[in-house]
Scaffold this motif. Structure first.
Motif, mmCIF file in Angstrom:
data_model
loop_
_atom_site.group_PDB
_atom_site.id
_atom_site.type_symbol
_atom_site.label_atom_id
_atom_site.label_comp_id
_atom_site.label_asym_id
_atom_site.label_seq_id
_atom_site.Cartn_x
_atom_site.Cartn_y
_atom_site.Cartn_z
ATOM 1 N N LYS A 121 -20.043 -11.568 1.593
ATOM 2 C CA LYS A 121 -20.483 -12.205 0.419
ATOM 3 C C LYS A 121 -19.793 -12.057 -0.740
ATOM 4 C CE LYS A 121 -25.175 -11.606 2.765
ATOM 5 N NZ LYS A 121 -26.424 -10.979 2.669
ATOM 6 N N LYS A 122 -19.917 -13.304 -1.627
ATOM 7 C CA LYS A 122 -19.184 -12.986 -2.935
ATOM 8 C C LYS A 122 -19.536 -11.954 -3.709
ATOM 9 C CE LYS A 122 -17.918 -16.693 -5.943
ATOM 10 N NZ LYS A 122 -17.255 -17.897 -5.450
ATOM 11 N N GLY A 123 -18.334 -11.318 -4.216
ATOM 12 C CA GLY A 123 -18.583 -10.101 -5.158
ATOM 13 C C GLY A 123 -18.485 -8.744 -4.300
ATOM 14 N N GLU A 124 -18.429 -8.801 -2.738
ATOM 15 C CA GLU A 124 -18.479 -7.477 -2.233
ATOM 16 C C GLU A 124 -17.146 -7.123 -2.011
ATOM 17 O OE1 GLU A 124 -22.691 -7.512 0.309
ATOM 18 O OE2 GLU A 124 -20.733 -8.105 1.242
ATOM 19 N N LYS A 125 -16.875 -6.081 -1.871
ATOM 20 C CA LYS A 125 -15.496 -5.313 -1.587
ATOM 21 C C LYS A 125 -15.017 -5.755 -0.118
ATOM 22 C CE LYS A 125 -12.727 -1.225 -2.207
ATOM 23 N NZ LYS A 125 -11.537 -1.668 -1.108
ATOM 24 N N PHE A 126 -13.790 -6.233 -0.050
ATOM 25 C CA PHE A 126 -13.309 -6.203 1.257
ATOM 26 C C PHE A 126 -13.029 -4.851 2.020
ATOM 27 C CE2 PHE A 126 -9.736 -6.871 4.276
ATOM 28 C CZ PHE A 126 -10.405 -8.044 4.919
ATOM 29 N N SER A 127 -13.262 -5.004 3.285
ATOM 30 C CA SER A 127 -13.279 -3.405 4.028
ATOM 31 C C SER A 127 -12.135 -3.654 5.022
ATOM 32 C CB SER A 127 -14.455 -3.355 4.574
ATOM 33 O OG SER A 127 -14.341 -1.971 5.534
ATOM 34 N N ASN A 128 -11.275 -2.572 5.380
ATOM 35 C CA ASN A 128 -10.434 -2.356 6.315
ATOM 36 C C ASN A 128 -11.044 -2.024 7.611
ATOM 37 O OD1 ASN A 128 -8.593 -3.027 4.440
ATOM 38 N ND2 ASN A 128 -7.399 -1.183 4.322
ATOM 39 N N GLY A 158 -0.652 10.208 15.360
ATOM 40 C CA GLY A 158 -1.326 8.699 15.252
ATOM 41 C C GLY A 158 -2.719 8.994 14.504
ATOM 42 N N GLU A 159 -3.402 9.781 14.544
ATOM 43 C CA GLU A 159 -4.633 9.922 13.872
ATOM 44 C C GLU A 159 -4.507 10.047 12.226
ATOM 45 O OE1 GLU A 159 -8.697 12.740 13.462
ATOM 46 O OE2 GLU A 159 -7.204 13.141 14.520
ATOM 47 N N LYS A 160 -3.136 10.538 11.985
ATOM 48 C CA LYS A 160 -2.899 10.454 10.497
ATOM 49 C C LYS A 160 -2.422 9.204 10.185
ATOM 50 C CE LYS A 160 -1.000 15.317 10.048
ATOM 51 N NZ LYS A 160 0.295 16.027 10.213
ATOM 52 N N ILE A 191 -3.686 4.061 7.055
ATOM 53 C CA ILE A 191 -3.950 2.752 7.171
ATOM 54 C C ILE A 191 -5.303 2.331 6.776
ATOM 55 C CG2 ILE A 191 -4.147 0.532 8.524
ATOM 56 C CD1 ILE A 191 -1.499 1.895 10.079
ATOM 57 N N LEU A 192 -6.409 2.950 7.277
ATOM 58 C CA LEU A 192 -7.801 2.706 7.002
ATOM 59 C C LEU A 192 -8.265 3.058 5.445
ATOM 60 C CD1 LEU A 192 -9.514 3.621 10.748
ATOM 61 C CD2 LEU A 192 -9.215 1.633 9.589
ATOM 62 N N ALA A 206 0.739 -1.175 -0.007
ATOM 63 C CA ALA A 206 0.157 0.094 0.159
ATOM 64 C C ALA A 206 0.798 1.204 -0.112
ATOM 65 C CB ALA A 206 -0.810 -0.181 1.214
ATOM 66 N N GLY A 207 2.161 1.035 -0.046
ATOM 67 C CA GLY A 207 3.069 2.304 0.047
ATOM 68 C C GLY A 207 3.168 3.215 1.383
ATOM 69 N N LEU A 208 2.749 2.374 2.307
ATOM 70 C CA LEU A 208 2.571 3.124 3.670
ATOM 71 C C LEU A 208 3.750 3.205 4.388
ATOM 72 C CD1 LEU A 208 -0.944 1.787 4.886
ATOM 73 C CD2 LEU A 208 -0.403 3.826 3.803
ATOM 74 N N LYS A 209 4.922 2.316 4.345
ATOM 75 C CA LYS A 209 6.035 2.269 5.138
ATOM 76 C C LYS A 209 6.597 3.692 5.066
ATOM 77 C CE LYS A 209 8.511 -1.520 5.696
ATOM 78 N NZ LYS A 209 9.346 -2.594 5.100
ATOM 79 N N GLU A 210 7.010 3.958 3.976
ATOM 80 C CA GLU A 210 7.548 5.540 3.807
ATOM 81 C C GLU A 210 6.765 6.511 4.350
ATOM 82 O OE1 GLU A 210 10.587 5.606 3.297
ATOM 83 O OE2 GLU A 210 10.751 3.552 3.149
#
Length: 160
Positions: free
Chosen positions: A133-140, A93-95, A100-101, A68-72
């Motif tokens: 459910k099949k076809g639904e987008k996974f959520s963080n 912390g909020e940023k 991440i979310l 996700a390119g988050l490390k940097e």
């Protein structure tokens, strides 16, 4: 298969079932999941009912941050942080939480988590439910406990 190659295989897994986890797996799954694995393997064999489950390995978290390119981005946020400034800590912390979310989950890990959840639901005789459910987008975002015949089913989702 040698013990070393078996260990390499285990550490490359993103999902570990409680029956696969033992005390030496703290670096792989964290202390809480390690404890659940220990309870499952030690107490179930003695006839004490311990619900099954799975842990998402730390390697999956690091892969998520990398793809996700988050490390940097996280390093950049932390680089100039004054750790004695409580307000700056809260803002940073909020940023980082928002980064991440809002990031996309790697598809390979998403598929593994969904498959493990479905397997767990099947063994617990719980019908598939949102967000899997099949076809639904996974959520963080935090998971909504699934419903079984209209009643909430106990699901523990823990992150550390």
């Amino acid at each position: 298969m040698t013990e070393k190659s078996f260990d390499k295989l285990r550490t490359s897994k993103n999902i570990l079932w409680f029956k696969e986890i033992s005390i030496q797996d703290i670096p792989l799954v964290g202390g809480k999941n390690d404890s659940l694995g220990e309870m499952y393997s030690k107490l179930t064999s003695k006839g004490i009912s311990v619900p099954n489950g799975f842990a998402i390995a730390a390697s999956a978290y690091w892969e998520f941050l990398k793809t996700a390119g988050l490390k940097e981005k996280i390093k950049k946020e932390l680089k100039s942080l004054n750790v004695t400034d409580v307000r700056a800590l809260a803002r940073t912390g909020e940023k980082i939480r928002n980064l991440i979310l809002s990031a996309s989950f790697p598809k390979n890990i998403e598929r593994e988590i969904v498959a493990a959840y479905r397997e767990l639901a099947k063994t617990a005789k719980i019908p598939p439910s949102p967000p899997f459910k099949k076809g639904e987008k996974f959520s963080n975002t935090p998971l909504v406990p699934p419903l079984s015949r209209g009643k909430p089913v106990a699901v523990a989702v823990r992150s550390s």
